[in-house]
Write a protein that holds these residues in place. Sequence first.
Motif, PDB file in Angstrom:
ATOM      1  N   THR A 131      -7.603 -11.344  -2.774  1.00  0.00           N
ATOM      2  CA  THR A 131      -7.599 -10.894  -4.171  1.00  0.00           C
ATOM      3  C   THR A 131      -7.192  -9.434  -4.146  1.00  0.00           C
ATOM      4  OG1 THR A 131      -9.344 -12.441  -4.822  1.00  0.00           O
ATOM      5  CG2 THR A 131      -8.964 -10.541  -6.247  1.00  0.00           C
ATOM      6  N   ILE A 132      -6.069  -9.111  -4.786  1.00  0.00           N
ATOM      7  CA  ILE A 132      -5.471  -7.780  -4.686  1.00  0.00           C
ATOM      8  C   ILE A 132      -5.454  -7.118  -6.055  1.00  0.00           C
ATOM      9  CG2 ILE A 132      -3.372  -6.503  -4.109  1.00  0.00           C
ATOM     10  CD1 ILE A 132      -2.720  -8.640  -2.079  1.00  0.00           C
ATOM     11  N   SER A 133      -5.850  -5.852  -6.057  1.00  0.00           N
ATOM     12  CA  SER A 133      -5.806  -5.050  -7.282  1.00  0.00           C
ATOM     13  C   SER A 133      -4.934  -3.829  -7.046  1.00  0.00           C
ATOM     14  CB  SER A 133      -7.217  -4.602  -7.691  1.00  0.00           C
ATOM     15  OG  SER A 133      -8.037  -5.718  -7.969  1.00  0.00           O
ATOM     16  N   ILE A 134      -4.157  -3.485  -8.069  1.00  0.00           N
ATOM     17  CA  ILE A 134      -3.320  -2.280  -8.043  1.00  0.00           C
ATOM     18  C   ILE A 134      -3.728  -1.412  -9.217  1.00  0.00           C
ATOM     19  CG2 ILE A 134      -0.988  -1.350  -8.278  1.00  0.00           C
ATOM     20  CD1 ILE A 134       0.095  -3.810  -6.971  1.00  0.00           C
ATOM     21  N   GLY A 135      -4.194  -0.207  -8.910  1.00  0.00           N
ATOM     22  CA  GLY A 135      -4.576   0.694  -9.980  1.00  0.00           C
ATOM     23  C   GLY A 135      -5.585   0.100 -10.941  1.00  0.00           C
ATOM     24  N   GLY A 136      -6.535  -0.649 -10.398  1.00  0.00           N
ATOM     25  CA  GLY A 136      -7.572  -1.242 -11.237  1.00  0.00           C
ATOM     26  C   GLY A 136      -7.187  -2.562 -11.866  1.00  0.00           C
ATOM     27  N   MET A 137      -5.926  -2.989 -11.702  1.00  0.00           N
ATOM     28  CA  MET A 137      -5.471  -4.261 -12.272  1.00  0.00           C
ATOM     29  C   MET A 137      -5.474  -5.337 -11.195  1.00  0.00           C
ATOM     30  SD  MET A 137      -2.149  -2.965 -14.453  1.00  0.00           S
ATOM     31  CE  MET A 137      -1.325  -2.379 -12.959  1.00  0.00           C
ATOM     32  N   THR A 138      -6.098  -6.469 -11.457  1.00  0.00           N
ATOM     33  CA  THR A 138      -6.058  -7.591 -10.524  1.00  0.00           C
ATOM     34  C   THR A 138      -4.710  -8.280 -10.663  1.00  0.00           C
ATOM     35  OG1 THR A 138      -8.449  -7.917 -10.676  1.00  0.00           O
ATOM     36  CG2 THR A 138      -7.131  -9.754  -9.842  1.00  0.00           C
ATOM     37  N   VAL A 139      -3.935  -8.247  -9.600  1.00  0.00           N
ATOM     38  CA  VAL A 139      -2.568  -8.762  -9.667  1.00  0.00           C
ATOM     39  C   VAL A 139      -2.376 -10.029  -8.841  1.00  0.00           C
ATOM     40  CG1 VAL A 139      -1.493  -6.560 -10.248  1.00  0.00           C
ATOM     41  CG2 VAL A 139      -1.954  -7.101  -7.853  1.00  0.00           C
ATOM     42  N   ASN A 152      -4.232   6.457 -17.110  1.00  0.00           N
ATOM     43  CA  ASN A 152      -5.671   6.200 -17.129  1.00  0.00           C
ATOM     44  C   ASN A 152      -6.385   6.749 -15.897  1.00  0.00           C
ATOM     45  OD1 ASN A 152      -5.394   4.825 -19.565  1.00  0.00           O
ATOM     46  ND2 ASN A 152      -5.121   2.842 -18.561  1.00  0.00           N
ATOM     47  N   GLY A 153      -5.604   7.211 -14.919  1.00  0.00           N
ATOM     48  CA  GLY A 153      -6.196   7.747 -13.692  1.00  0.00           C
ATOM     49  C   GLY A 153      -6.457   6.705 -12.631  1.00  0.00           C
ATOM     50  N   ASP A 154      -6.075   5.437 -12.890  1.00  0.00           N
ATOM     51  CA  ASP A 154      -6.325   4.372 -11.909  1.00  0.00           C
ATOM     52  C   ASP A 154      -5.242   4.324 -10.840  1.00  0.00           C
ATOM     53  OD1 ASP A 154      -8.654   3.507 -13.224  1.00  0.00           O
ATOM     54  OD2 ASP A 154      -7.473   2.352 -14.656  1.00  0.00           O
ATOM     55  N   LEU A 155      -4.020   4.638 -11.205  1.00  0.00           N
ATOM     56  CA  LEU A 155      -2.930   4.706 -10.225  1.00  0.00           C
ATOM     57  C   LEU A 155      -2.862   6.144  -9.730  1.00  0.00           C
ATOM     58  CD1 LEU A 155      -0.564   3.196  -8.858  1.00  0.00           C
ATOM     59  CD2 LEU A 155       0.892   3.995 -10.722  1.00  0.00           C
ATOM     60  N   ASN A 156      -3.379   6.389  -8.528  1.00  0.00           N
ATOM     61  CA  ASN A 156      -3.528   7.762  -8.060  1.00  0.00           C
ATOM     62  C   ASN A 156      -2.817   8.057  -6.746  1.00  0.00           C
ATOM     63  OD1 ASN A 156      -5.283   6.556  -6.122  1.00  0.00           O
ATOM     64  ND2 ASN A 156      -6.986   6.733  -7.575  1.00  0.00           N
ATOM     65  N   SER A 157      -2.043   7.129  -6.240  1.00  0.00           N
ATOM     66  CA  SER A 157      -1.292   7.381  -5.002  1.00  0.00           C
ATOM     67  C   SER A 157      -0.243   6.290  -4.844  1.00  0.00           C
ATOM     68  CB  SER A 157      -2.230   7.426  -3.788  1.00  0.00           C
ATOM     69  OG  SER A 157      -3.039   6.268  -3.738  1.00  0.00           O
ATOM     70  N   GLY A 158       0.592   6.449  -3.813  1.00  0.00           N
ATOM     71  CA  GLY A 158       1.675   5.501  -3.590  1.00  0.00           C
ATOM     72  C   GLY A 158       2.995   6.026  -4.141  1.00  0.00           C
ATOM     73  N   SER A 206       0.823  -1.214   0.000  1.00  0.00           N
ATOM     74  CA  SER A 206       0.000   0.000   0.000  1.00  0.00           C
ATOM     75  C   SER A 206       0.854   1.260   0.000  1.00  0.00           C
ATOM     76  CB  SER A 206      -0.940   0.006   1.216  1.00  0.00           C
ATOM     77  OG  SER A 206      -0.213   0.174   2.428  1.00  0.00           O
ATOM     78  N   ARG A 207       2.084   1.162   0.480  1.00  0.00           N
ATOM     79  CA  ARG A 207       2.997   2.315   0.417  1.00  0.00           C
ATOM     80  C   ARG A 207       3.464   2.551  -1.022  1.00  0.00           C
ATOM     81  NH1 ARG A 207       6.509   5.415   3.834  1.00  0.00           N
ATOM     82  NH2 ARG A 207       5.051   4.799   5.486  1.00  0.00           N
ATOM     83  N   ILE A 208       3.583   1.482  -1.786  1.00  0.00           N
ATOM     84  CA  ILE A 208       4.105   1.577  -3.152  1.00  0.00           C
ATOM     85  C   ILE A 208       3.031   2.050  -4.129  1.00  0.00           C
ATOM     86  CG2 ILE A 208       5.200   0.284  -5.015  1.00  0.00           C
ATOM     87  CD1 ILE A 208       6.321  -1.613  -2.908  1.00  0.00           C
ATOM     88  N   ALA A 209       1.810   1.567  -3.973  1.00  0.00           N
ATOM     89  CA  ALA A 209       0.724   1.926  -4.899  1.00  0.00           C
ATOM     90  C   ALA A 209      -0.605   1.761  -4.189  1.00  0.00           C
ATOM     91  CB  ALA A 209       0.783   1.051  -6.151  1.00  0.00           C
ATOM     92  N   ASN A 210      -1.632   2.402  -4.741  1.00  0.00           N
ATOM     93  CA  ASN A 210      -2.962   2.249  -4.147  1.00  0.00           C
ATOM     94  C   ASN A 210      -3.508   0.858  -4.464  1.00  0.00           C
ATOM     95  OD1 ASN A 210      -3.044   3.694  -6.843  1.00  0.00           O
ATOM     96  ND2 ASN A 210      -5.194   3.082  -6.705  1.00  0.00           N
ATOM     97  N   VAL A 211      -3.863   0.119  -3.417  1.00  0.00           N
ATOM     98  CA  VAL A 211      -4.307  -1.259  -3.575  1.00  0.00           C
ATOM     99  C   VAL A 211      -5.711  -1.419  -2.994  1.00  0.00           C
ATOM    100  CG1 VAL A 211      -1.950  -2.147  -3.435  1.00  0.00           C
ATOM    101  CG2 VAL A 211      -3.336  -2.016  -1.363  1.00  0.00           C
ATOM    102  N   SER A 212      -6.407  -2.404  -3.501  1.00  0.00           N
ATOM    103  CA  SER A 212      -7.677  -2.820  -2.902  1.00  0.00           C
ATOM    104  C   SER A 212      -7.566  -4.304  -2.601  1.00  0.00           C
ATOM    105  CB  SER A 212      -8.847  -2.541  -3.851  1.00  0.00           C
ATOM    106  OG  SER A 212      -8.732  -3.306  -5.031  1.00  0.00           O
TER     107      SER A 212
END
Length: 518
Positions: free
Chosen positions: A234-242, A262-268, A219-225
């Motif tokens: 199930t983890i997604s980074i910037g809208g991508m399921t990784v 694309n605006g999906d990676l917005n923090s980190g 979560s420090r590196i990129a915005n994750v869900s």
Amino acid sequence: MRSTFHTLETSKRSLFTQQAAINTVGHNIANANTRGYSRQVVSMTAARPIEAYGIGRTTIPGQLGTGVEFTDIRRIRTAFLDDQYRNQNKLVGTYTVQADTLDKLEAIINEPSDAGLRSVLAQFWNAWSDLSKDPENVTGRKIVRESALALVDAFNSISRQLNDLSADLTTNIEVKATEINTILSTIASLNTEIRRIEGLGDKANDLRDQRDVLVDDLSRIANVSVIESETGYTISIGGMTVVDGSTATTVTAQMLVDAYQNGDLNSGEVHGMIVSRDVYVAEYRRQLDSLANTLANGEFQVVVPKGSYLPESFAQSHNPPLTVPLDKDTVVTVKGINGLHQLGYTLEGGTPPAPRLPFFKASDGSGVITAGNLALNPDIAADVNKIATSMRLDASGAVVRGNNTLALLMSELKDTKFTFDETASGNGVTSATLGNYYNALVGEIGVISNRMKRNLSNSQMQLDQVDANRQSVSGVSLDEEMSDLIRFQHAYNAAARLMTSFDEILNKLINGTGIVGR
């Protein structure tokens, strides 16, 4: 009828349960300083009671208790606080990188200082002012040449440092992509292991802690869900399921850049690196390039004094055409220092006078001058006599070598407003002196840097607060653990004493009953 050995079984269950609780307390104490460790507790419950023993339905009231059992060992963790922590952690990541980059930009600018571009530019104007006092002085001409070379070197040096900083940020994005892949692979493996262990009915508390620590790092590196399912996280980074269960998808630096665009990676941290490279560094480079190009070729108006001899081609192309020599002080539009320098005459003399040269050129031969390719004309660098200072010719058409008109006009450019290309500069400035334009550039970087440091400070404070809340729930308190240890120890001792007492009762019953009269 009652069971003779019922109390022994009850004591045994109590001993086993209290022993498990003591062991768990020991595990908590041992991991009090382990990052990401969640406090574990033993879930105790009363064992299933039974009816009093007998052939038929007993008339004894109530049921017989069978002691205590522990159903599981669970960790104390709150998903809500985890989400809060990760949402704040990603902001700290992006602000940290941006603040660090802006600090580096301020170091590259190096203002205010005696070695900064502002000081070098001032020395350049002063050199022309000194030369105007004695235009034929070779020393004064060499000082103009050296101050021009210093100015060129300052532009080139800043441009090189900006290129290095941009390349460093690009490399760091690739490094972070590799780090992300390592974390994702580990999380996928942990998903598999946790599913296997918990499929057997156990609780994989420590493995879950390890997985959550990795998600915190991510979560420090990129915005994750994060979504938990039967197969794990199930983890997604910037809208991508990784990560999906045991499957991890390889992430590349280009994928991260695309997600940002694309605006999906917005923090980190990765977001901070891309913003730093494509916004701050790129914008400062654009403005610096605009400054260098305007210095050499930017339009400005200058008052040429009466009696000056302008080149015939320039006089005829002017609207309206000009008489030569000028019959009055005349305002003309010139394209940068190069254009003004080509209106004057050098010490080379000749009739007609030797052709004038542009003062600056692009070192790579391209048509557009930038901070990276700005260079003093090699012919002028090799021969200071090619520096134009005069704008007068005598009756025979020869250069008046002692005339200082052009040198004075050059020195006055310090306070002359140039026309900037708004598209190239990127800051909306269309007209300003070179010094004011550069001051605005430096001030803008300083204001943005202060704002980013303030954002970082506020975000870090909020992150610390969320982490403190999370630790108050999941963290290990040694005082609390020692209190629990004493409590479980007393319970264990009491259970052991119960077993000892009942053993004495049985001993009396078995060995001491029925011996009278033998």
